[in-house]
Motif scaffolding. Structure first.
Motif, PDB file in Angstrom:
ATOM      1  N   ASN A   3       0.724  -1.285  -0.031  1.00 34.76           N
ATOM      2  CA  ASN A   3       0.125   0.046  -0.034  1.00 34.76           C
ATOM      3  C   ASN A   3       0.676   1.181  -0.119  1.00 34.76           C
ATOM      4  O   ASN A   3       0.611   2.279   0.522  1.00 34.76           O
ATOM      5  CB  ASN A   3      -0.897  -0.158   1.364  1.00 34.76           C
ATOM      6  CG  ASN A   3      -2.117   1.082   0.774  1.00 34.76           C
ATOM      7  OD1 ASN A   3      -2.491   1.242  -0.069  1.00 34.76           O
ATOM      8  ND2 ASN A   3      -2.488   1.654   2.072  1.00 34.76           N
ATOM      9  N   TYR A   4       1.786   1.175  -0.889  1.00 34.01           N
ATOM     10  CA  TYR A   4       2.731   2.535  -0.922  1.00 34.01           C
ATOM     11  C   TYR A   4       2.369   3.362  -2.144  1.00 34.01           C
ATOM     12  O   TYR A   4       1.839   2.576  -3.321  1.00 34.01           O
ATOM     13  CB  TYR A   4       4.248   2.130  -1.304  1.00 34.01           C
ATOM     14  CG  TYR A   4       4.914   1.537   0.009  1.00 34.01           C
ATOM     15  CD1 TYR A   4       5.711   0.411  -0.129  1.00 34.01           C
ATOM     16  CD2 TYR A   4       4.763   2.121   1.465  1.00 34.01           C
ATOM     17  CE1 TYR A   4       6.518  -0.174   0.958  1.00 34.01           C
ATOM     18  CE2 TYR A   4       5.282   1.277   2.453  1.00 34.01           C
ATOM     19  CZ  TYR A   4       6.252   0.380   2.349  1.00 34.01           C
ATOM     20  OH  TYR A   4       6.786  -0.201   3.380  1.00 34.01           O
ATOM     21  N   ILE A   5       2.740   4.493  -2.068  1.00 31.81           N
ATOM     22  CA  ILE A   5       2.543   5.451  -3.494  1.00 31.81           C
ATOM     23  C   ILE A   5       4.314   5.371  -3.639  1.00 31.81           C
ATOM     24  O   ILE A   5       5.018   5.799  -2.929  1.00 31.81           O
ATOM     25  CB  ILE A   5       2.043   6.707  -3.056  1.00 31.81           C
ATOM     26  CG1 ILE A   5       0.527   6.618  -2.745  1.00 31.81           C
ATOM     27  CG2 ILE A   5       2.285   7.561  -4.474  1.00 31.81           C
ATOM     28  CD1 ILE A   5       0.028   7.975  -2.793  1.00 31.81           C
ATOM     29  N   LEU A   6       4.449   5.233  -4.964  1.00 30.60           N
ATOM     30  CA  LEU A   6       5.904   5.427  -5.614  1.00 30.60           C
ATOM     31  C   LEU A   6       6.123   6.485  -6.015  1.00 30.60           C
ATOM     32  O   LEU A   6       5.533   7.374  -6.979  1.00 30.60           O
ATOM     33  CB  LEU A   6       6.348   4.426  -6.716  1.00 30.60           C
ATOM     34  CG  LEU A   6       5.843   2.838  -6.418  1.00 30.60           C
ATOM     35  CD1 LEU A   6       5.915   2.148  -7.700  1.00 30.60           C
ATOM     36  CD2 LEU A   6       7.113   2.321  -5.511  1.00 30.60           C
ATOM     37  N   GLU A  56      -2.070  15.895   1.924  1.00 27.10           N
ATOM     38  CA  GLU A  56      -3.912  15.410   2.189  1.00 27.10           C
ATOM     39  C   GLU A  56      -4.256  15.138   0.819  1.00 27.10           C
ATOM     40  O   GLU A  56      -5.165  14.405   0.804  1.00 27.10           O
ATOM     41  CB  GLU A  56      -4.396  16.832   2.982  1.00 27.10           C
ATOM     42  CG  GLU A  56      -4.098  16.806   4.415  1.00 27.10           C
ATOM     43  CD  GLU A  56      -2.729  17.634   4.381  1.00 27.10           C
ATOM     44  OE1 GLU A  56      -2.489  17.682   5.385  1.00 27.10           O
ATOM     45  OE2 GLU A  56      -2.563  18.392   3.260  1.00 27.10           O
ATOM     46  N   VAL A  57      -4.021  15.874  -0.276  1.00 29.35           N
ATOM     47  CA  VAL A  57      -4.528  15.679  -1.620  1.00 29.35           C
ATOM     48  C   VAL A  57      -4.022  14.230  -2.204  1.00 29.35           C
ATOM     49  O   VAL A  57      -4.583  13.634  -2.760  1.00 29.35           O
ATOM     50  CB  VAL A  57      -4.219  17.046  -2.485  1.00 29.35           C
ATOM     51  CG1 VAL A  57      -4.803  16.685  -3.960  1.00 29.35           C
ATOM     52  CG2 VAL A  57      -4.930  18.234  -1.979  1.00 29.35           C
ATOM     53  N   ILE A  58      -2.886  14.106  -1.915  1.00 24.47           N
ATOM     54  CA  ILE A  58      -2.061  12.946  -2.158  1.00 24.47           C
ATOM     55  C   ILE A  58      -2.602  11.770  -1.694  1.00 24.47           C
ATOM     56  O   ILE A  58      -2.836  10.588  -2.301  1.00 24.47           O
ATOM     57  CB  ILE A  58      -0.505  13.039  -2.061  1.00 24.47           C
ATOM     58  CG1 ILE A  58       0.139  14.168  -2.997  1.00 24.47           C
ATOM     59  CG2 ILE A  58       0.088  11.621  -2.451  1.00 24.47           C
ATOM     60  CD1 ILE A  58       1.472  14.669  -2.504  1.00 24.47           C
ATOM     61  N   TRP A  59      -2.867  11.695  -0.373  1.00 26.76           N
ATOM     62  CA  TRP A  59      -3.497  10.769   0.408  1.00 26.76           C
ATOM     63  C   TRP A  59      -5.059  10.452  -0.150  1.00 26.76           C
ATOM     64  O   TRP A  59      -5.361   9.416  -0.214  1.00 26.76           O
ATOM     65  CB  TRP A  59      -3.491  11.074   1.963  1.00 26.76           C
ATOM     66  CG  TRP A  59      -2.286  10.975   2.385  1.00 26.76           C
ATOM     67  CD1 TRP A  59      -1.087  10.745   2.034  1.00 26.76           C
ATOM     68  CD2 TRP A  59      -1.975  11.897   3.675  1.00 26.76           C
ATOM     69  NE1 TRP A  59      -0.162  11.011   2.947  1.00 26.76           N
ATOM     70  CE2 TRP A  59      -0.552  11.829   4.087  1.00 26.76           C
ATOM     71  CE3 TRP A  59      -2.686  12.508   4.721  1.00 26.76           C
ATOM     72  CZ2 TRP A  59       0.082  12.203   5.371  1.00 26.76           C
ATOM     73  CZ3 TRP A  59      -2.192  13.137   5.804  1.00 26.76           C
ATOM     74  CH2 TRP A  59      -0.922  13.011   6.143  1.00 26.76           C
ATOM     75  N   GLU A  60      -5.502  11.496  -0.557  1.00 24.65           N
ATOM     76  CA  GLU A  60      -6.962  11.421  -0.898  1.00 24.65           C
ATOM     77  C   GLU A  60      -6.805  10.525  -2.445  1.00 24.65           C
ATOM     78  O   GLU A  60      -7.586   9.632  -2.633  1.00 24.65           O
ATOM     79  CB  GLU A  60      -7.476  12.670  -1.343  1.00 24.65           C
ATOM     80  CG  GLU A  60      -9.007  12.842  -1.459  1.00 24.65           C
ATOM     81  CD  GLU A  60     -10.097  12.218  -0.478  1.00 24.65           C
ATOM     82  OE1 GLU A  60      -9.685  11.883   0.552  1.00 24.65           O
ATOM     83  OE2 GLU A  60     -11.200  11.652  -0.817  1.00 24.65           O
ATOM     84  N   ASN A  71       3.773   8.631   2.054  1.00 29.04           N
ATOM     85  CA  ASN A  71       3.357   7.309   2.552  1.00 29.04           C
ATOM     86  C   ASN A  71       3.054   7.240   4.300  1.00 29.04           C
ATOM     87  O   ASN A  71       2.948   6.085   4.763  1.00 29.04           O
ATOM     88  CB  ASN A  71       4.583   6.298   2.359  1.00 29.04           C
ATOM     89  CG  ASN A  71       4.605   5.857   0.933  1.00 29.04           C
ATOM     90  OD1 ASN A  71       3.669   5.420   0.280  1.00 29.04           O
ATOM     91  ND2 ASN A  71       5.572   6.346   0.050  1.00 29.04           N
ATOM     92  N   GLU A  72       2.979   8.438   4.597  1.00 28.00           N
ATOM     93  CA  GLU A  72       2.533   8.591   5.908  1.00 28.00           C
ATOM     94  C   GLU A  72       1.269   8.098   6.342  1.00 28.00           C
ATOM     95  O   GLU A  72       0.966   7.426   7.343  1.00 28.00           O
ATOM     96  CB  GLU A  72       2.358  10.024   6.284  1.00 28.00           C
ATOM     97  CG  GLU A  72       3.214  10.569   7.558  1.00 28.00           C
ATOM     98  CD  GLU A  72       3.335  12.238   7.560  1.00 28.00           C
ATOM     99  OE1 GLU A  72       4.159  12.910   6.910  1.00 28.00           O
ATOM    100  OE2 GLU A  72       2.300  12.707   8.044  1.00 28.00           O
ATOM    101  N   ASN A  73       0.390   7.951   5.419  1.00 27.41           N
ATOM    102  CA  ASN A  73      -1.149   7.797   5.697  1.00 27.41           C
ATOM    103  C   ASN A  73      -1.442   6.381   5.017  1.00 27.41           C
ATOM    104  O   ASN A  73      -1.160   6.024   3.755  1.00 27.41           O
ATOM    105  CB  ASN A  73      -1.906   8.832   5.186  1.00 27.41           C
ATOM    106  CG  ASN A  73      -3.177   8.984   5.786  1.00 27.41           C
ATOM    107  OD1 ASN A  73      -3.487   8.333   6.714  1.00 27.41           O
ATOM    108  ND2 ASN A  73      -4.214   9.636   5.290  1.00 27.41           N
TER     109      ASN A  73
END
Ligand code: G3H
Ligand code: ZN
Length: 278
Positions: A17-20, A213-217, A276-278
């Protein structure tokens, strides 16, 4: 560890569940800095270089530096051609050992965009390398390419585009901007629509300045990779600029290059941990 194949890197990211992040490099120092930041964070990502930048450092040189920068790593890192401008650039990067490719023909009319992407995808897939393509266009400055107008990705064209190009990831235009635009207006509802019709994961260009927050969304709606260029280049230039402001006779390139590597790697580490904090 060797440079990791783009498909394996994306599978690893989806499993955990990572964003690269994909960090743009320019030269030896930035390449080592990006690798250092990812390795210290113990989080996966890409070193990437755009076609535009290959005039300065050819694919074989960047590939050798990147391989050396990750050889002791236990963190998976890929090497990606960003905004590949031609089939020749794609071919040269694949032959030089790149593990992921973008063919960017988004400036061409739709049917020609498809044709160019299809040709690149067929070549890359022979070598088991994933291909990113772009539908829509981003406003802003990507190195020395300036695009004044943006055309957002049309969800009604996504399924046809992905199917006919054979691309493995899709770079979208949803209000993201190339360059240090501090308040890009990201259209999450549009991203959600695109995600619903896309059979492949999505990529956000213009990462610099997009709030976490936008990236996590966006991660909820198929985002797998986010590109950062300006943010790191700013850190690199700031290092030399501040030294020169302090002392106009400054000429200690070695010391400043080491400091620049530190500053860029710190920023890369901050960014990969933030997304990748969230
Ligand atoms: O392809 C490179 C990235 O899209 C760079 O965007 O300079 O706004 O971070 P950025
Ligand atoms: Zn870009």
């Amino acid at each position: 560890m060797k440079l990791v194949n783009g498909f394996d890197l994306m599978n690893y990211a989806q499993k955990h569940n990572y964003i690269l992040p994909a960090f743009n490099t320019t030269d030896l120092e930035m390449t080592y800095a990006i690798a250092k930041g990812l390795i210290e964070a113990e989080l996966p990502g890409y070193i990437q270089i755009s076609s535009n930048n290959l005039r300065l450092s050819n694919p074989y040189i960047i590939s050798r530096i990147a391989q050396d920068a990750v050889k002791e790593a236990e963190t998976p890192v890929g090497l990606h051609l960003d905004h590949g401008k031609s089939f020749e650039d794609v071919k040269e990067c694949v032959d030089a050992g790149f593990t992921s490719i973008m063919i960017d023909a988004s400036h061409l009319p739709y049917e020609e965009n498809i044709k160019e992407c299809r040709r690149a995808a067929e070549y890359c897939h022979f070598y088991g390398i994933p291909v990113e393509a772009e539908l829509g266009a981003l406003r802003g400055k990507e190195e020395d390419i300036v695009n004044e107008s943006d055309s957002k990705t049309d969800p009604d064209m996504v399924a046809d585009f992905v199917e006919r190009t054979g691309c493995d990831t899709l770079a979208v235009s949803i209000g993201n901007v190339h360059g240090l635009c501090l308040n890009p207006q990201i259209d999450i509802p549009l991203l959600k629509q695109i995600h619903q019709v896309s059979s492949v994961p999505l990529v956000l260009h213009g990462g610099s300045g997009i709030p976490k927050e936008v990236i996590w969304e966006a991660k909820k709606y198929g985002l797998i990779k986010i590109n950062y260029g300006s943010d790191l280049r700013k850190e690199y230039i700031r290092t030399f600029g501040e030294a020169y402001e302090t002392n106009h006779n400054e000429h200690d390139v070695i010391h400043l290059s080491v400091a620049a590597v530190e500053n860029v790697s710190r920023r890369a580490k901050e960014l990969v941990m933030m997304i990748n904090e969230n």
